[in-house]
Design a protein around this motif. Sequence first.
Motif, PDB file in Angstrom:
ATOM      1  N   GLY A 342      31.352  38.864  36.595  1.00 23.99           N
ATOM      2  CA  GLY A 342      30.381  39.656  35.849  1.00 23.99           C
ATOM      3  C   GLY A 342      30.877  40.185  34.521  1.00 23.99           C
ATOM      4  N   ARG A 343      30.084  41.084  33.963  1.00 18.93           N
ATOM      5  CA  ARG A 343      30.311  41.577  32.608  1.00 18.93           C
ATOM      6  C   ARG A 343      30.822  43.008  32.565  1.00 18.93           C
ATOM      7  NH1 ARG A 343      24.510  41.664  29.862  1.00 18.93           N
ATOM      8  NH2 ARG A 343      25.759  42.609  28.206  1.00 18.93           N
ATOM      9  N   GLU A 344      30.907  43.678  33.698  1.00 22.01           N
ATOM     10  CA  GLU A 344      31.247  45.109  33.705  1.00 22.01           C
ATOM     11  C   GLU A 344      32.735  45.355  33.913  1.00 22.01           C
ATOM     12  OE1 GLU A 344      28.991  47.172  32.816  1.00 22.01           O
ATOM     13  OE2 GLU A 344      27.419  45.644  32.856  1.00 22.01           O
ATOM     14  N   ARG A 345      33.550  44.369  33.698  1.00 21.55           N
ATOM     15  CA  ARG A 345      34.991  44.533  33.905  1.00 21.55           C
ATOM     16  C   ARG A 345      35.716  44.436  32.576  1.00 21.55           C
ATOM     17  NH1 ARG A 345      35.808  43.757  39.548  1.00 21.55           N
ATOM     18  NH2 ARG A 345      33.968  42.783  40.519  1.00 21.55           N
ATOM     19  N   SER A 346      36.909  45.027  32.525  1.00 24.34           N
ATOM     20  CA  SER A 346      37.692  44.998  31.288  1.00 24.34           C
ATOM     21  C   SER A 346      38.223  43.592  31.035  1.00 24.34           C
ATOM     22  CB  SER A 346      38.850  45.993  31.369  1.00 24.34           C
ATOM     23  OG  SER A 346      39.710  45.681  32.453  1.00 24.34           O
ATOM     24  N   LYS A 347      38.458  43.277  29.798  1.00 20.75           N
ATOM     25  CA  LYS A 347      38.891  41.942  29.411  1.00 20.75           C
ATOM     26  C   LYS A 347      40.260  41.629  30.009  1.00 20.75           C
ATOM     27  CE  LYS A 347      39.496  38.997  25.331  1.00 20.75           C
ATOM     28  NZ  LYS A 347      38.508  37.997  25.726  1.00 20.75           N
ATOM     29  N   GLY A 348      40.383  40.457  30.610  1.00 18.03           N
ATOM     30  CA  GLY A 348      41.644  40.060  31.229  1.00 18.03           C
ATOM     31  C   GLY A 348      41.970  40.847  32.476  1.00 18.03           C
ATOM     32  N   CYS A 349      40.921  41.314  33.167  1.00 15.76           N
ATOM     33  CA  CYS A 349      41.125  42.228  34.298  1.00 15.76           C
ATOM     34  C   CYS A 349      41.743  41.580  35.523  1.00 15.76           C
ATOM     35  CB  CYS A 349      39.775  42.813  34.727  1.00 15.76           C
ATOM     36  SG  CYS A 349      38.654  41.561  35.434  1.00 15.76           S
ATOM     37  N   CYS A 350      41.487  40.268  35.701  1.00 21.27           N
ATOM     38  CA  CYS A 350      41.518  39.737  37.058  1.00 21.27           C
ATOM     39  C   CYS A 350      42.399  38.510  37.203  1.00 21.27           C
ATOM     40  CB  CYS A 350      40.097  39.442  37.507  1.00 21.27           C
ATOM     41  SG  CYS A 350      39.013  40.896  37.357  1.00 21.27           S
ATOM     42  N   GLU A 351      43.657  38.689  36.904  1.00 21.35           N
ATOM     43  CA  GLU A 351      44.603  37.579  36.934  1.00 21.35           C
ATOM     44  C   GLU A 351      44.792  37.050  38.350  1.00 21.35           C
ATOM     45  OE1 GLU A 351      48.876  36.573  34.794  1.00 21.35           O
ATOM     46  OE2 GLU A 351      48.225  38.643  35.062  1.00 21.35           O
ATOM     47  N   VAL A 352      44.884  35.731  38.463  1.00 27.82           N
ATOM     48  CA  VAL A 352      45.178  35.096  39.755  1.00 27.82           C
ATOM     49  C   VAL A 352      46.674  35.197  40.022  1.00 27.82           C
ATOM     50  CG1 VAL A 352      45.262  32.880  40.956  1.00 27.82           C
ATOM     51  CG2 VAL A 352      43.190  33.551  39.734  1.00 27.82           C
ATOM     52  N   VAL A 361      42.717  32.340  47.568  1.00 29.63           N
ATOM     53  CA  VAL A 361      43.278  32.720  46.277  1.00 29.63           C
ATOM     54  C   VAL A 361      43.454  34.233  46.241  1.00 29.63           C
ATOM     55  CG1 VAL A 361      42.876  32.711  43.786  1.00 29.63           C
ATOM     56  CG2 VAL A 361      42.136  30.764  45.167  1.00 29.63           C
ATOM     57  N   LEU A 362      44.640  34.685  45.809  1.00 30.48           N
ATOM     58  CA  LEU A 362      44.899  36.109  45.634  1.00 30.48           C
ATOM     59  C   LEU A 362      44.681  36.451  44.171  1.00 30.48           C
ATOM     60  CD1 LEU A 362      48.189  36.464  47.724  1.00 30.48           C
ATOM     61  CD2 LEU A 362      45.817  36.569  48.503  1.00 30.48           C
ATOM     62  N   LEU A 363      43.931  37.529  43.909  1.00 29.80           N
ATOM     63  CA  LEU A 363      43.676  37.905  42.522  1.00 29.80           C
ATOM     64  C   LEU A 363      43.469  39.396  42.406  1.00 29.80           C
ATOM     65  CD1 LEU A 363      40.004  37.075  41.488  1.00 29.80           C
ATOM     66  CD2 LEU A 363      40.777  36.965  43.854  1.00 29.80           C
ATOM     67  N   ARG A 364      43.716  39.891  41.182  1.00 28.22           N
ATOM     68  CA  ARG A 364      43.486  41.297  40.895  1.00 28.22           C
ATOM     69  C   ARG A 364      42.014  41.512  40.608  1.00 28.22           C
ATOM     70  NH1 ARG A 364      48.022  44.601  40.214  1.00 28.22           N
ATOM     71  NH2 ARG A 364      46.411  46.132  40.516  1.00 28.22           N
ATOM     72  N   LEU A 365      41.500  42.669  41.030  1.00 26.69           N
ATOM     73  CA  LEU A 365      40.147  43.090  40.698  1.00 26.69           C
ATOM     74  C   LEU A 365      40.219  44.520  40.194  1.00 26.69           C
ATOM     75  CD1 LEU A 365      37.888  41.682  43.581  1.00 26.69           C
ATOM     76  CD2 LEU A 365      38.178  40.793  41.275  1.00 26.69           C
ATOM     77  N   GLU A 366      39.773  44.747  38.976  1.00 23.44           N
ATOM     78  CA  GLU A 366      39.793  46.103  38.446  1.00 23.44           C
ATOM     79  C   GLU A 366      38.881  47.003  39.278  1.00 23.44           C
ATOM     80  OE1 GLU A 366      41.624  47.441  36.411  1.00 23.44           O
ATOM     81  OE2 GLU A 366      42.563  45.843  35.287  1.00 23.44           O
ATOM     82  N   PRO A 367      39.209  48.333  39.375  1.00 22.12           N
ATOM     83  CA  PRO A 367      40.236  48.962  38.537  1.00 22.12           C
ATOM     84  C   PRO A 367      41.670  48.715  38.978  1.00 22.12           C
ATOM     85  CG  PRO A 367      39.226  50.579  39.968  1.00 22.12           C
ATOM     86  CD  PRO A 367      38.456  49.327  40.173  1.00 22.12           C
TER      87      PRO A 367
END
Length: 395
Positions: A342-352, A361-367
């Motif tokens: 989506g569009r409500e996350r900070s840029k580069g938020c969610c690195e794999v 797959v393990l990934l980060r999800l802001e916050p």
Amino acid sequence: MNEQDLRQLLTASVEDVLPSQPASAGWDRARRKRRARRAAGGVVLAVALVGGGTVAALRPPADPPPNHSVAPTPTVVPTHPGPVQHPPAELTFPPDPLARLSGPATVPLSERPVQRALALFQPTDEENRADGPVRVLGNDGVVRSLDVVTLAPTRDASYNEAPAVKPGVLSPDGKSAAFAQTKELVIVDLTTAEVRRIPLDGYLELVVWANDRVLVGSEDRTYAVDLATGTASTIDVSTWAVVAPDPAAGREAPLVELIGERSSLKLRTRTAREATIRSEERITGDALPSPYQVNEFYGRGWLHGGRLASAAWITNDEIDGAEGAAVLDARTGAVVHVLDLGRERSKGCCEVLGWDNKGSVLLRLEPAALARWNPETGEITGIIRDLRGVLAVAG
């Protein structure tokens, strides 16, 4: 049984005088016995039929026999989610060993080395600066502090800084960690707490474990460091673009890079040792519904068998530049799954951060959450609810 039948039966049973002609007498006696047995059998059968009928007539009506038929088992059809998937509105967080990283270290690594590390974690403040010792989670569930080395932030030629812990610094087997530092590569044996320092020139920022070598470099150069000898040579591959190899693929497995953007996105393969270009495949999104497409990849890509996962900026049905993650066919470059964040996350938020051993797959999800996404089923669950910092997991 009538009187004649009884007489014949009694005569046959008590007959004990040998006749003068044994052969003919024997045949006669056998015939009499057979007739007597048939007669007796008929009587027994008649009695049984009459008796059974009488009992049946006198027996009270029974309940109908129980129905033991089994209802047909509904066929469970495995779900095949579409190529575009979305996270749930609220993540669930089932128990997970990695969640222990949210607590402080309880023992120094020097006092209690690990058999195998599951993950490393570097806490950071709101400005992404290191904020406390590096935590080492062992497979025994104990969180240790990395006390055998003091790590400086990585720097580039423009003096931009970043934490020394990054995705990819932990070896796939969880026994060692490699850290890029200015003018050196620092390797820590987590099973003995011993430290090796390998001098190298320049500002070094990123590390990738490639079987029996470590690739370390910056924007302008990459070194391939032989782990057995400690010798280093430059290699024509970018640590910013190279995909972390599958540890099960072997030392001669080709190196893979994700390069370009939008219509020029390519999957490039190179030979393992000399990094000679072998092939380039255009990355396609033909399986995605319009207007979905991958615009650009960021962060580390990760190979797992024939699949490749990476964070990406995508075009979705709302905007151009949404956050997402993509899974590609590593042979053809075809995008097979996209996770639309989506569009409500900070840029580069969610690195794999890699794959687990079950194909998720393990990934980060802001916050500050860590999540597990299974692209084959579409299931997404939380791992750690609130963990602000940089995480590296074992392969």
